[in-house]
Write a protein that holds these residues in place. Structure first.
Motif, PDB file in Angstrom:
ATOM      1  N   ALA A 304      39.784 -13.124  68.598  1.00 54.10           N
ATOM      2  CA  ALA A 304      40.858 -13.833  68.999  1.00 54.10           C
ATOM      3  C   ALA A 304      41.877 -14.282  67.996  1.00 54.10           C
ATOM      4  CB  ALA A 304      40.500 -15.268  69.038  1.00 54.10           C
ATOM      5  N   ASN A 305      41.946 -14.631  67.351  1.00 58.47           N
ATOM      6  CA  ASN A 305      43.281 -14.911  66.459  1.00 58.47           C
ATOM      7  C   ASN A 305      44.241 -13.520  65.966  1.00 58.47           C
ATOM      8  OD1 ASN A 305      44.514 -16.523  64.576  1.00 58.47           O
ATOM      9  ND2 ASN A 305      43.822 -15.472  63.077  1.00 58.47           N
ATOM     10  N   ALA A 306      43.633 -12.472  66.273  1.00 54.01           N
ATOM     11  CA  ALA A 306      44.105 -11.594  65.241  1.00 54.01           C
ATOM     12  C   ALA A 306      45.010 -10.189  66.787  1.00 54.01           C
ATOM     13  CB  ALA A 306      42.944 -10.093  65.081  1.00 54.01           C
ATOM     14  N   ALA A 307      44.790 -11.248  67.941  1.00 51.81           N
ATOM     15  CA  ALA A 307      45.144 -10.432  69.734  1.00 51.81           C
ATOM     16  C   ALA A 307      45.845 -12.240  69.406  1.00 51.81           C
ATOM     17  CB  ALA A 307      43.634 -11.339  70.909  1.00 51.81           C
ATOM     18  N   ILE A 308      46.168 -13.401  69.704  1.00 47.54           N
ATOM     19  CA  ILE A 308      47.370 -13.874  68.864  1.00 47.54           C
ATOM     20  C   ILE A 308      48.496 -13.746  68.597  1.00 47.54           C
ATOM     21  CG2 ILE A 308      48.073 -16.049  69.271  1.00 47.54           C
ATOM     22  CD1 ILE A 308      45.196 -17.332  69.658  1.00 47.54           C
ATOM     23  N   ARG A 309      47.945 -13.134  67.656  1.00 49.89           N
ATOM     24  CA  ARG A 309      49.241 -12.931  66.731  1.00 49.89           C
ATOM     25  C   ARG A 309      49.654 -10.967  67.119  1.00 49.89           C
ATOM     26  NH1 ARG A 309      46.031 -11.729  62.376  1.00 49.89           N
ATOM     27  NH2 ARG A 309      46.513 -13.806  61.017  1.00 49.89           N
ATOM     28  N   ALA A 310      49.115 -10.720  67.484  1.00 51.45           N
ATOM     29  CA  ALA A 310      48.839  -9.031  68.467  1.00 51.45           C
ATOM     30  C   ALA A 310      50.445  -9.784  69.353  1.00 51.45           C
ATOM     31  CB  ALA A 310      48.619  -8.516  69.006  1.00 51.45           C
ATOM     32  N   PHE A 311      49.458 -10.828  70.416  1.00 53.70           N
ATOM     33  CA  PHE A 311      50.407 -11.472  71.712  1.00 53.70           C
ATOM     34  C   PHE A 311      51.848 -11.357  71.361  1.00 53.70           C
ATOM     35  CE2 PHE A 311      52.097 -14.854  73.715  1.00 53.70           C
ATOM     36  CZ  PHE A 311      51.550 -14.250  75.303  1.00 53.70           C
TER      37      PHE A 311
END
Length: 393
Positions: A304-311
């Motif tokens: 989830a953390n990686a997805a937030i960063r990518a967003f």
């Protein structure tokens, strides 16, 4: 938290490894309270109030700066440290100091200096933080820098993990004050690094929404963030459902950010407790010598953390409005560097003397140090002074 209340795996006063320059310790403060105070009173810390987080200083008074970011990191880190029975004072000192080496204009300024210095020893903000606290701060008669404790310097050097390819300056400093670069840092340093992630995920989303680069509906599909938004909307009070849409959205935005930070910090605390139970460390060195970072998110939150960063990268950091300002900031930084390295006599007196007494590589490092210490607004003014005929030098 009193020393007797911290866990065996926390950094403790009795195990402290001292300072490069020996000093009598304070009878009223722990070594890390003293480090924290030196960081707070440093010139480098004060300049963070006018250094970019995402938005350049003149773009608005309510956007985060490096200073407010550092304070938010410290608050999150200290709260989790208390839950994990870590050394809160060391955790706080590391959180407050972690961005001291950042340039004006955020990563745009750093990218410019990295390019300018690529053949002259390189540039990165983590090494610059070490340079600042061990060399550039000139406050004390007995030594350069702040003479921080080994534990604080270790954490600044290794908060992102073991350092396998240290910069020239870090390698040189390590030869005089061995920081065990090959191992992990203390749990306190690992926590400060992840509190940095938690803080900027929360406040960059907040600033992006405030600036109109993002809309609340854009967040609905994001892991953790979407759930936080749904809960914030569901919990809206009758007053919050008024016809004042701005007020309603503002409250939902704040509620959403609060819930995101809580979800990330709660998962981090739970996973770290599980890691500690499995490792059963008896000292801070057991944390350093573990085969993995002990302070961590669980697998689902890591994704989830990686997805937030990518967003954030796709929708905010690379937004066309941010890109325009980033390009101008990068070019301004490079222009200042070019002018001053071509004519070091244009530097202010203290810096000029250092530059003129150094070899070519040393002169360029002096200019890089000078620029890295600038605030956004000082860099903008310095660019004008050096390049516009109508502005007095």
């Amino acid at each position: 938290m009193a020393e007797q209340d911290v866990a065996p795996y926390a950094v403790r006063t009795g195990q402290a490894r001292g300072r490069l320059y020996e000093e009598a310790e304070s009878p009223a403060r722990s070594p890390w309270q003293r480090d924290r105070d030196r960081i707070l009173h440093s010139a480098g810390f004060r300049t963070l109030q006018y250094k970019t987080q995402v938005f350049i200083n003149h773009e608005g008074d309510f956007f985060r700066t490096r200073l407010t970011h550092s304070l938010e990191v410290a608050q999150i880190a200290r709260s989790v440290a208390r839950q994990l029975r870590l050394n809160e004072d060391l955790t706080e000192a590391l959180a407050l100091a972690h961005d001291l080496g950042h340039t004006p204009f955020g990563h745009a300024g750093e990218d410019a200096l990295k390019l300018a210095m690529q053949d002259w020893g390189g540039f990165d903000h983590n090494t610059q933080s070490i340079r600042l606290v061990t060399l550039l701060e000139g406050r004390y008669n007995a030594f350069d820098g702040l003479n921080l404790t080994w534990e604080t310097l270790e954490g600044l050097a290794k908060h992102n993990g073991p350092v396998t390819d240290p910069s020239p300056y870090l390698r040189d400093y390590d030869s005089r004050h061995h920081l065990a670069l090959h191992s992990y840092a203390s749990a306190e340093a690992q926590l400060a690094a992840l509190a940095d992630d938690i803080a900027y995920h929360g406040h960059d989303l907040d600033d992006g929404l405030r600036a109109g680069l993002l809309q609340l509906d854009d967040l609905e599909g994001l892991p953790v963030v979407g759930a936080a938004l749904a809960a914030a909307r569901a919990g809206a009070t009758a007053a919050n459902r008024s016809t004042d849409r701005y007020d309603r959205d503002r409250r939902v935005r704040h509620e959403t950010v609060r819930r995101i930070i809580d979800a990330l910090a709660s998962d981090l605390t739970a996973r770290t407790r599980a890691n500690l139970a499995a490792l059963d460390p008896r000292s801070a060195d057991d944390i350093r010598n573990a085969p993995f970072p002990v302070v961590a998110y669980g697998p689902e939150m890591t994704e989830a953390n990686a997805a937030i960063r990518a967003f954030l990268y796709e929708r905010m950091y690379r937004h066309w409005k941010v890109n325009r300002m980033t390009r101008k900031a990068r070019e301004a930084t490079m222009r200042i560097f070019t002018v001053l390295t071509e004519e070091p006599r244009l530097l202010p007196d203290g810096w000029r003397v250092k530059a003129e007494s150094a070899d070519d590589a040393g002169m360029r490092r002096v200019v890089a140090d000078y620029i890295a210490g600038m605030t956004d607004r000082f860099a903008i003014d310095e660019h004008r002074r050096l390049t516009e005929l109508t502005v007095l030098g």
